[in-house]
Design an enzyme around this catalytic site. Structure first.
Site, PDB file in Angstrom:
ATOM      1  N   GLY A 131      34.814  -0.817  20.746  1.00 25.15           N
ATOM      2  CA  GLY A 131      34.944  -2.263  20.800  1.00 25.15           C
ATOM      3  C   GLY A 131      34.102  -2.917  21.865  1.00 25.15           C
TER       4      GLY A 131
ATOM      5  N   ARG B  21      32.173  11.456  19.777  1.00 32.63           N
ATOM      6  CA  ARG B  21      33.397  11.913  20.441  1.00 32.63           C
ATOM      7  C   ARG B  21      34.239  12.756  19.489  1.00 32.63           C
ATOM      8  NH1 ARG B  21      34.231   7.355  24.090  1.00 32.63           N
ATOM      9  NH2 ARG B  21      32.202   6.351  24.247  1.00 32.63           N
TER      10      ARG B  21
ATOM     11  N   ASP C  68      39.400  10.400  22.320  1.00 29.17           N
ATOM     12  CA  ASP C  68      38.235   9.521  22.137  1.00 29.17           C
ATOM     13  C   ASP C  68      37.330   9.543  23.367  1.00 29.17           C
ATOM     14  OD1 ASP C  68      40.758   8.096  22.952  1.00 29.17           O
ATOM     15  OD2 ASP C  68      39.301   6.590  23.569  1.00 29.17           O
TER      16      ASP C  68
HETATM   17  P1  AMP Z   1      39.241   3.425  27.103  1.00 27.31           P
HETATM   18  O1  AMP Z   1      40.706   3.683  27.295  1.00 27.31           O
HETATM   19  O2  AMP Z   1      38.625   2.640  28.208  1.00 27.31           O
HETATM   20  O3  AMP Z   1      38.504   4.670  26.782  1.00 27.31           O
HETATM   21  O4  AMP Z   1      39.126   2.443  25.857  1.00 27.31           O
HETATM   22  C1  AMP Z   1      39.373   2.867  24.556  1.00 27.31           C
HETATM   23  C2  AMP Z   1      38.638   1.964  23.592  1.00 27.31           C
HETATM   24  O5  AMP Z   1      39.180   0.651  23.659  1.00 27.31           O
HETATM   25  C3  AMP Z   1      37.165   1.830  23.889  1.00 27.31           C
HETATM   26  O6  AMP Z   1      36.427   2.727  23.155  1.00 27.31           O
HETATM   27  C4  AMP Z   1      36.833   0.447  23.448  1.00 27.31           C
HETATM   28  O7  AMP Z   1      36.353   0.470  22.137  1.00 27.31           O
HETATM   29  C5  AMP Z   1      38.156  -0.283  23.455  1.00 27.31           C
HETATM   30  N1  AMP Z   1      38.162  -1.284  24.525  1.00 27.31           N
HETATM   31  C6  AMP Z   1      38.502  -1.109  25.817  1.00 27.31           C
HETATM   32  N2  AMP Z   1      38.364  -2.278  26.489  1.00 27.31           N
HETATM   33  C7  AMP Z   1      37.910  -3.195  25.608  1.00 27.31           C
HETATM   34  C8  AMP Z   1      37.557  -4.566  25.690  1.00 27.31           C
HETATM   35  N3  AMP Z   1      37.639  -5.257  26.818  1.00 27.31           N
HETATM   36  N4  AMP Z   1      37.140  -5.174  24.543  1.00 27.31           N
HETATM   37  C9  AMP Z   1      37.044  -4.501  23.396  1.00 27.31           C
HETATM   38  N5  AMP Z   1      37.358  -3.214  23.255  1.00 27.31           N
HETATM   39  C10 AMP Z   1      37.791  -2.558  24.340  1.00 27.31           C
HETATM   40 MG    MG Z   2      36.915   5.463  26.259  1.00 28.99          MG
END
Ligand code: AMP
Ligand code: MG
Length: 490
Positions: free
Chosen positions: A97, A187, A256
Site C-alpha cells: 500500500g 516476499r 509479508d
Molecule cells: P508493515 O507492518 O509496516 O510491514 O506494513 C504492512 C503493509 O501495510 C505494508 O506492506 C503496506 O502495504 C501497508 N501499509 C503500512 N502503512 C501504510 C500506509 N501508511 N498507507 C498504506 N499502506 C500502508
Molecule cells: Mg512490511
C-alpha cells in the site's frame, strides 16, 4: 564519458514478465508528489556501487524521479500486491500500500529493484495514506546500511527525502520518501496471496519469475521449484543465525516481511540487543513477545511453514517437509560457527557449545551489554585478570569461572594472539545502531538538521573500525535511552 542517468537505466523486467496479467500481480501507479521535498541524505557508497554519477543528486531529473515529483514518460511505477500472516494470524491482502517499484537497474549482471517507499497511495493502500514518516524512514535508511556493513544480507537505501507534507499518526509528522534498493522485493506473502485465493497458476508464475531473475541455471530442471524452496530455507536460516549472533531483533517477523531471497526486509520497530536478554522485545506493540529475540529462529521456521503451504501448489508435500527439516541443522551450524568466530575460535569442538551457553547465561545474569562485551573480549589475554572485561559484570566470580574455561580453550587454538584479536575485531562490531543513536538523529532531523543522519551513516558503514571521534557511541547508552519505546506506527 558521461554515464546514463538513473532514469535512462531503469528497465522493467518485472513488468515485462507480468505485463499482460490484468492486474493480478501488480497495478501501475502514479507517485504523489511531496510538498517542498528536500534531501535528507544520500548513500554515496551505494550510489557508487550502482555506478551512478557522483553528482547524480544534482541532476534535476533524478531528484524529481526519486522524490516522486515528476517522472519521464517511459517510467511506469508499479505496486505489487501481497498478503501475509501477521502475528501468527492469516491477515489476507495487506500490501503493498505504500511502496512502488520504478524498475530495475543492471549492475554487473545483477538486477536491483529501485523502489520508492512512501510515495503515496496505491490500489492496495486500504485505509492507509501511502506515506511513510521521516522518523521510521531514517531508521530504515540507517539500519539497512548498518546491517549491510555487518555483512548481513539486506535491502539497502539509496537516499531519503523529507518534506512539509503532513502525515497523521499519534501526532502530526512529516512525510518522507525512502528510495529502497533490493535484489528482490518478493516476499513469502507474495506467494501466500495467490495460494490462499486458489490462484495456483499465479503461484507458479511468481516462482518462475524468481527463477528467471535469480536462478536462471535451474529453470530447465524438473525439480526447479524444490531447489528454490530449499534455497529459501537455507538462506532464511542463514540470515536469522546472523541476526542472533549480532544481536539484531527484527520486531515484526510477519510473513509479508520475509524476503524470498532471505534478505533482511522492512525495518520497522527493530532493535539491537543492548543489555543481554534473550527475552528482549523491541516492538512495543508485540505485547505477547511473539517476536522476542530468542524466538526469531523458531519464527523463521514458522514462516517457512506458511511459505511451504503456498509452495504445496508446486511441490509434493513430502518434499516440502524434508526441506523444512533441514532448517534447524542449517541454522545451528551457522550460528555455532558465527559465535565461535566471535570468541576467536577457528574450529568448533564439542565443548564449545557449553562455553557459549554459559557465557550467554552469565551476560544475562549480570545484565552485560552484548556488543560492548564482545568488542572488549577482542583484547582478552590468557591467564591475566582482564580487568576491563571483568568490570562489565556486577561481580567478578561468574566471569572468572567462565574465563578459566576460555583460557583452557584458547590454549588449544593454533592461531597466535595477534591474529586471533585481529580476526575478532573483524567480526565483533564496535558500533551498532542503538535506538538512542537513531533517536538523536531523528530529533535533530525533525528540526531540519540532517547532519547527524549523514554522520551515523558513515560511522555505521565501518562498524568494525576504530573511530576516535565517535567513542561516545562505543560506550553504554545514556540513561534516557531505556525510556525509549518503538512501535509498529510508521
Ligand atoms: P508493515 O507492518 O509496516 O510491514 O506494513 C504492512 C503493509 O501495510 C505494508 O506492506 C503496506 O502495504 C501497508 N501499509 C503500512 N502503512 C501504510 C500506509 N501508511 N498507507 C498504506 N499502506 C500502508
Ligand atoms: Mg512490511
Amino acid at each position: 564519458m558521461t554515464r546514463s542517468s538513473l532514469s535512462e537505466r531503469l528497465k522493467h523486467h518485472f513488468l515485462d514478465h507480468f505485463g499482460d496479467s490484468d492486474c493480478t500481480y501488480l497495478s501501475p501507479v502514479l507517485a504523489h508528489a511531496l510538498q517542498d521535498p528536500h534531501l535528507v541524505g544520500v548513500n554515496e557508497t551505494l550510489a557508487s556501487e550502482l555506478q551512478l554519477d557522483a553528482n547524480f543528486t544534482q541532476q534535476t531529473e533524478t531528484l524529481e524521479l526519486l522524490s516522486g515529483t515528476r517522472m519521464a514518460n517511459h517510467i511506469m511505477p508499479i505496486a505489487v500486491v501481497y498478503s501475509g500472516h501477521q502475528f501468527g494470524v492469516w491477515a489476507g491482502q495487506l500490501g503493498d500500500g505504500r511502496a512502488m517499484t520504478l524498475g530495475e537497474i543492471s549492475v554487473a549482471d545483477e538486477l536491483w529493484d529501485i523502489q520508492l517507499k512512501g510515495a503515496g497511495t496505491t490500489p492496495y493502500s486500504r485505509f492507509g495514506d501511502g506515506r511513510a514518516v521521516l522518523r521510521s524512514s531514517i531508521r530504515e535508511y540507517l539500519c539497512s546500511e548498518a546491517m549491510h556493513a555487518l555483512k548481513i544480507p539486506t535491502t539497502r537505501a539509496l537516499c531519503l527525502f523529507d518534506s512539509s507534507t503532513p502525515v497523521y499518526r499519534e501526532t502530526v509528522e512529516s512525510a518522507a520518501i525512502l528510495c529502497r534498493v533490493a535484489r528482490s522485493h518478493i516476499r513469502f506473502g507474495t506467494f501466500e496471496h495467490f495460494y490462499h485465493r486458489g490462484q495456483f497458476d499465479a503461484c507458479k508464475d511468481v516462482a518462475d519469475y524468481v527463477l528467471a531473475r535469480h536462478f536462471s541455471s535451474w529453470q530447465k530442471n524438473d525439480d526447479r521449484y524444490l531447489r528454490l524452496f530449499r534455497h529459501v530455507v537455507t538462506r532464511t536460516a542463514n540470515t536469522i543465525a546472523q541476526w542472533q549472533a549480532v544481536g539484531f531483533a527484527h520486531g515484526v517477523m510477519n510473513t509479508d516481511n520475509m524476503s524470498i531471497l532471505g534478505d533482511t526486509l522492512d525495518y520497522g520497530p527493530f532493535g539491537f540487543v543492548e543489555t543481554y536478554n534473550p527475552d528482549f522485545i523491541c516492538n512495543h506493540s508485540d505485547e505477547r513477545g511473539r517476536y522476542a529475540f530468542k524466538n526469531q529462529p523458531t519464527i523463521g521456521l514458522w514462516n517457512l511453514n506458511a511459505l511451504a503451504t503456498a509452495f504445496s501448489a508446486l511441490i509434493p508435500s513430502q518434499q516440502l517437509i524434508e526441506a523444512l527439516q533441514t532448517y534447524e541443522g542449517e541454522y545451528q551450524s551457522v550460528y555455532r560457527q558465527l559465535m565461535g568466530a566471535k570468541l576467536g575460535l577457528t574450529n568448533m569442538i564439542e565443548c564449545d557449545d557449553t562455553l557459549i551457553d554459559q557465557l550467554l547465561a552469565c551476560l544475562h545474569t549480570h545484565k552485560v551489554d552484548y556488543c560492548l562485551f564482545f568488542r572488549a573480549l577482542c583484547d582478552y589475554e590468557v591467564n591475566t585478570e582482564n580487568t576491563q572485561i571483568r568490570d562489565l559484570f556486577n561481580t567478578a566470580a561468574d566471569f572468572d569461572n567462565w574465563a578459566r574455561q576460555y583460557d583452557e580453550r584458547l590454549k588449544r587454538e593454533q592461531t597466535g594472539n595477534t591474529e586471533r584479536r585481529n580476526h575478532m575485531r573483524s567480526v565483533n562490531p564496535k558500533y551498532i545502531l542503538r535506538n538512542y543513536m537513531a533517536q538523536q538523529a531523528i530529533t535533530t532531523a525533525e528540526q531540519g538538521d540532517y547532519s547527524q543522519v549523514a554522520y551515523l551513516l558513515k560511522l555505521l558503514q565501518r562498524p568494525f573500525d576504530e573511530h576516535p571521534d565517535a567513542q561516545r557511541f562505543a560506550d553504554h547508552p545514556p540513561p534516557w535511552a531505556s525510556e525509549l519505546s518503538v512501535s509498529c506506527s510508521s
